[in-house]
Design a protein around this motif. Structure first.
Motif, PDB file in Angstrom:
ATOM      1  N   ARG A 160       0.827  -1.199   0.000  1.00  0.00           N
ATOM      2  CA  ARG A 160       0.000   0.000   0.000  1.00  0.00           C
ATOM      3  C   ARG A 160       0.872   1.264   0.000  1.00  0.00           C
ATOM      4  NH1 ARG A 160      -5.439   1.115  -0.434  1.00  0.00           N
ATOM      5  NH2 ARG A 160      -6.008   2.799   0.945  1.00  0.00           N
ATOM      6  N   GLY A 163       2.376   1.871  -3.208  1.00  0.00           N
ATOM      7  CA  GLY A 163       1.382   2.479  -4.090  1.00  0.00           C
ATOM      8  C   GLY A 163       1.295   3.986  -3.901  1.00  0.00           C
ATOM      9  N   ASP A 167       2.241   6.775  -6.635  1.00  0.00           N
ATOM     10  CA  ASP A 167       1.220   7.778  -6.950  1.00  0.00           C
ATOM     11  C   ASP A 167       1.809   9.182  -6.849  1.00  0.00           C
ATOM     12  OD1 ASP A 167      -1.288   7.914  -7.868  1.00  0.00           O
ATOM     13  OD2 ASP A 167      -2.280   7.892  -5.916  1.00  0.00           O
ATOM     14  N   ALA A 196       4.310  -3.052  -4.702  1.00  0.00           N
ATOM     15  CA  ALA A 196       2.887  -2.724  -4.690  1.00  0.00           C
ATOM     16  C   ALA A 196       2.055  -3.898  -5.176  1.00  0.00           C
ATOM     17  CB  ALA A 196       2.628  -1.496  -5.561  1.00  0.00           C
ATOM     18  N   ARG A 197       2.637  -4.731  -6.025  1.00  0.00           N
ATOM     19  CA  ARG A 197       1.896  -5.897  -6.499  1.00  0.00           C
ATOM     20  C   ARG A 197       1.960  -7.037  -5.501  1.00  0.00           C
ATOM     21  NH1 ARG A 197       4.047  -6.301 -12.597  1.00  0.00           N
ATOM     22  NH2 ARG A 197       3.215  -8.402 -12.509  1.00  0.00           N
TER      23      ARG A 197
ATOM     24  N   VAL B 322      -4.325  -1.977  -4.276  1.00  0.00           N
ATOM     25  CA  VAL B 322      -3.469  -0.800  -4.387  1.00  0.00           C
ATOM     26  C   VAL B 322      -3.736  -0.178  -5.749  1.00  0.00           C
ATOM     27  CG1 VAL B 322      -1.120   0.056  -4.532  1.00  0.00           C
ATOM     28  CG2 VAL B 322      -1.681  -1.743  -2.901  1.00  0.00           C
ATOM     29  N   VAL B 323      -4.125   1.076  -5.749  1.00  0.00           N
ATOM     30  CA  VAL B 323      -4.393   1.754  -7.019  1.00  0.00           C
ATOM     31  C   VAL B 323      -3.462   2.949  -7.138  1.00  0.00           C
ATOM     32  CG1 VAL B 323      -6.118   2.854  -8.464  1.00  0.00           C
ATOM     33  CG2 VAL B 323      -6.794   1.066  -6.883  1.00  0.00           C
ATOM     34  N   VAL B 324      -2.786   3.037  -8.266  1.00  0.00           N
ATOM     35  CA  VAL B 324      -1.898   4.168  -8.520  1.00  0.00           C
ATOM     36  C   VAL B 324      -2.479   4.970  -9.668  1.00  0.00           C
ATOM     37  CG1 VAL B 324       0.390   4.861  -9.268  1.00  0.00           C
ATOM     38  CG2 VAL B 324       0.128   2.958  -7.681  1.00  0.00           C
ATOM     39  N   GLY B 325      -2.751   6.209  -9.427  1.00  0.00           N
ATOM     40  CA  GLY B 325      -3.347   7.050 -10.467  1.00  0.00           C
ATOM     41  C   GLY B 325      -4.816   6.701 -10.653  1.00  0.00           C
ATOM     42  N   PHE B 360      -3.436  -4.919  -7.983  1.00  0.00           N
ATOM     43  CA  PHE B 360      -2.672  -3.701  -8.219  1.00  0.00           C
ATOM     44  C   PHE B 360      -3.137  -3.109  -9.541  1.00  0.00           C
ATOM     45  CE2 PHE B 360       1.070  -1.783 -10.346  1.00  0.00           C
ATOM     46  CZ  PHE B 360       1.284  -0.734  -9.479  1.00  0.00           C
ATOM     47  N   GLU B 362      -2.654   0.321 -12.134  1.00  0.00           N
ATOM     48  CA  GLU B 362      -1.884   1.538 -12.339  1.00  0.00           C
ATOM     49  C   GLU B 362      -2.264   2.176 -13.664  1.00  0.00           C
ATOM     50  OE1 GLU B 362       2.343   1.113 -12.279  1.00  0.00           O
ATOM     51  OE2 GLU B 362       2.661   3.274 -12.245  1.00  0.00           O
ATOM     52  N   GLU B 364      -0.863   4.432 -16.383  1.00  0.00           N
ATOM     53  CA  GLU B 364       0.465   4.879 -16.798  1.00  0.00           C
ATOM     54  C   GLU B 364       0.303   5.580 -18.127  1.00  0.00           C
ATOM     55  OE1 GLU B 364       4.529   2.487 -16.698  1.00  0.00           O
ATOM     56  OE2 GLU B 364       2.761   1.245 -16.585  1.00  0.00           O
ATOM     57  N   PHE B 369      -2.760  -0.752 -16.370  1.00  0.00           N
ATOM     58  CA  PHE B 369      -2.234  -2.061 -16.038  1.00  0.00           C
ATOM     59  C   PHE B 369      -2.914  -2.555 -14.769  1.00  0.00           C
ATOM     60  CE2 PHE B 369       0.717  -4.603 -13.563  1.00  0.00           C
ATOM     61  CZ  PHE B 369       1.093  -5.574 -14.475  1.00  0.00           C
ATOM     62  N   SER B 371      -2.986  -5.979 -12.160  1.00  0.00           N
ATOM     63  CA  SER B 371      -2.441  -7.285 -11.827  1.00  0.00           C
ATOM     64  C   SER B 371      -3.248  -7.873 -10.677  1.00  0.00           C
ATOM     65  CB  SER B 371      -0.963  -7.144 -11.452  1.00  0.00           C
ATOM     66  OG  SER B 371      -0.685  -7.851 -10.276  1.00  0.00           O
TER      67      SER B 371
END
Lengths: 244, 428
Positions: A160, A163, A167, A196-197, B322-325, B360, B362, B364, B369, B371
């Motif tokens: 987390r 992540g 971000d 993060a994965r 987990v999320v990015v963006g 996960f 993201e 980009e 992406f 996963s």
């Protein structure tokens, strides 16, 4: 963050030894800071059997003042620090223990252990100087592992947290060129992405064909950048999320 | 002893206190308030006031005194007039009073009073110098009345949530009141002496005002401080009540359910996870509600979280997201989300024993992406019979049909990871 085979089931001394590297020879002094007695007791039961885990709990504290007093008195190597504490929270403990952290000979290192994984809590204690952040759902083995990692000066990231950092730096891609120093390298970003994965450090090493030590140094570099540099971009990120 | 118990309850009636009536009033609401307080018809009270008015203006004096000193409130609204004020439940759940009728009668009353006053003044036979003071005095009175009415309006607006008129009107009214008073006072001064004395008089007045401010200042400051502190406490209490209500509604109920289902570990885990997610959403979301479950998500992060939560609830396997963006959902991404959901279901079903499923996502640049990873036993895709369509059609096929790519990485004994990659639709 460790292997699933070890994460499930009871704490296996052999596996713990393999993970932490010869605990019989090495001992790490730990102070527990948490305002819930039940939780301290639980953690103590999980990691406090010194001859098996190599972790020796030398003190406990329930609020900021107590924590500073106990840490100063016992000089542990690692402090397991709760983020939400009466008297100002974990950040306040970090602030008041800053000289101990900077001590060159036997620095006190902090590992945040919190039930919250909200961005403001995580970024707050990391910027305060904590060397890692794990959530309270972590297993005993993983926690012991993390304690040793932190004691050696490495950073421990939860998926987390990785992540959040990604971000924070992702939004800087489009920004005008800043000093390279302030940016995450491609490799660091790759490592963070794998964390993060949900990959363990060992698995990351295998996948990227590098050593576990290299993975750890990448993670430490990320932590360093997060703390010291990239000020305005992190500020911008935090302001955008109304964290500051 | 039921009888003994019933008696004190009977005495618990709220204290009767005299208020001027905010509703159905003609001038200050004094008559209506008094009528309500004394239990008399309003018209009687009004007649008595008018009667007293003819007795050397005693009624007017009395009325003015009441107006000054009795606070405006809801008191004294007669029963037959109650229909004009109704309580209504606001969207936030609080009940509030709503006034239904514009105060048209007030204007009529004001005009009538003006006419009567004029007649009264005209018919008065006073000495020359005294009469000269009359007009300035009336001006002052009118100004004071105007400002006091303004204060009434402010108070009424506070407890009734009505009368939120434009600010300019408020300011104009206050300014007009002040101006009237000023002109009146100056008039008196001018009449008293010559105009040259005016500046000296004004200076003296200013000195007196400053003196009063110095004397009364500390009290005023302390009063406002007390007031704001009291308000703060009230807000805090309200917040605490809200937290208590939420904890009661969700957490306590869940704990009860957990106690009841203590034997089935899976159910307990499912309840605890669902409760944790709910509480987190409530604590950390900016608005703090997190209740609008019905609407469809329209951003990627929301969709990923929603899917994970649903799968988690259904299968009782913890899913860490987990999320990015973030980016808005388009058609392709919706397909990707469906594939991801399928992957999550598979991971929960077959890989759930190895611990939490990790998701996960993201954004980009132009690619997204996702996963989905479990630490279960893993499997061999080639060994799966041809008639099983889960992975082949729902995940790989769907991604390819929509212009994306899916990769499956699975090691027997080492878990399974599904990687989904999709280009966003160009137009953004």
């Amino acid at each position: 963050m460790s292997d699933a085979t070890e994460a499930s089931g009871p704490v296996d001394p052999a596996a713990g030894a393999a993970e932490a590297g010869a605990p019989a020879a090495r001992r790490v002094k730990v102070v527990l800071v948490d305002d819930h007695r039940m939780f301290r007791t639980g953690v103590q039961a999980e990691i406090g059997q010194t001859e098996r885990t190599g972790v020796e709990v030398v003190g406990e504290a329930a609020d900021v003042d107590q924590a500073v007093a106990v840490i100063t008195a016992t000089r542990p190597e690692v402090v397991l620090l709760d983020v939400h504490l009466p008297g100002g929270g974990g950040v306040e403990v970090l602030r008041r223990c800053a000289p101990l952290m900077a001590d060159a000979e036997s620095p006190v290192r902090f590992l945040a252990l919190s039930v919250s994984d909200a961005a403001e809590d995580v970024i707050g204690v990391i910027r305060g100087g904590a060397r890692g952040y794990v959530t309270k759902t972590i297993t005993g083995t993983d926690l012991v592992d993390s304690v040793f990692r932190v004691q050696e000066g490495d950073a421990v990231f939860s998926p987390r947290l990785a992540g959040f950092v990604l971000d924070a730096f992702a939004s800087t891609d489009a920004a005008p060129v800043d000093e390279d120093l302030d940016r995450l390298t491609q490799r660091e970003r790759e490592v963070l992405r794998l964390i993060a994965r949900g990959y363990a450090y060992k698995e990351i090493a295998k996948q990227l064909y590098i050593s576990v030590k290299t993975v750890e140094s990448h993670v430490s570099a990320v932590l360093r950048k997060l703390q010291l540099s990239n000020r305005h971009e992190l500020t911008r990120w935090a302001t955008a999320r109304r964290l500051v | 002893m039921p009888d003994a118990a019933a008696v004190p309850i009977e005495d618990e009636r709220p204290l009767r206190k005299l208020y001027r009536s905010g509703e159905g009033r003609l001038l200050g609401g004094v008559a209506r308030g008094l009528a309500g307080h004394l239990g008399l018809p309003v018209i009687w009270v009004r007649l008595i006031f008018i009667g007293l008015f003819t007795a050397n203006g005693l009624g007017a004096l009395l009325y003015a005194a009441f107006w000054f000193f009795v606070p405006l409130g809801v008191g004294g609204v007669a029963a037959q007039r109650a229909a004009m004020v109704t309580t209504e439940t606001a969207p936030d759940g609080r009940r509030r009073l709503v006034a239904r009728k514009p105060d048209k009668g007030q204007i009529v009353a004001l005009l009538a009073m003006l006419a009567v006053a004029m007649v009264f003044v005209g018919s008065m036979d006073l000495g020359g110098p005294t009469k000269a003071y009359l007009w300035p005095t009336l001006l002052v009175a009118a100004g004071v009345a105007l400002v006091w009415r303004q204060a009434d309006n402010a108070r009424r607006a506070r407890w009734m949530e009505v009368g939120r008129k434009r600010r300019t009107l408020t300011i104009a009214r206050t300014a007009a009141g002040v101006l009237l008073v000023g002109v009146g006072v100056s008039g008196i001064f001018v009449l008293r002496g010559s105009a040259s004395d005016l500046s000296a008089a004004l200076q003296a007045a200013l000195a007196v005002l400053v003196g009063i401010a110095l004397l009364a200042g500390p009290y005023l400051v302390r009063m406002t401080q007390d007031l704001s502190e009291e308000r703060l406490m009230r807000i805090r209490a309200q917040e605490r009540a809200e937290v208590a209500a939420h904890v009661h509604d969700s957490v306590l109920h869940t704990l009860t359910l957990i106690q009841r289902n203590a034997d089935s570990a899976g159910e307990v885990r499912r309840l605890a996870r669902a409760q944790e997610r709910d509480l987190r959403a409530w604590l950390y979301k900016p608005e703090g509600t997190g209740k609008e479950e019905a609407e469809e998500p329209d951003t990627l992060a929301e969709a990923v979280r929603r899917n994970a939560a649903e799968v988690e609830d259904k299968h009782g396997v913890p899913i860490e997201v987990v999320v990015v963006g973030d980016c808005p959902l388009d058609e392709r991404l919706t397909a990707q989300m469906q594939a991801a959901r399928e992957a999550m279901v598979n991971a929960a079903k077959y890989g759930g024993e190895g611990g939490a499923v990790q998701v996960f996502a993201e954004v980009e640049g132009e690619t997204v992406f996702v996963s989905v990873r479990d630490r279960g036993p893993g499997f061999d895709l080639d060994a799966v019979p041809d008639d099983r369509m889960g992975v082949r059609e729902s995940i790989i096929g769907r991604m390819q049909r929509n212009g994306g790519a899916a990769r499956l990485r699975t090691v027997p004994g080492g878990g399974t990871e599904v990687e989904l990659e999709m280009e966003r639709t160009a137009a953004t």
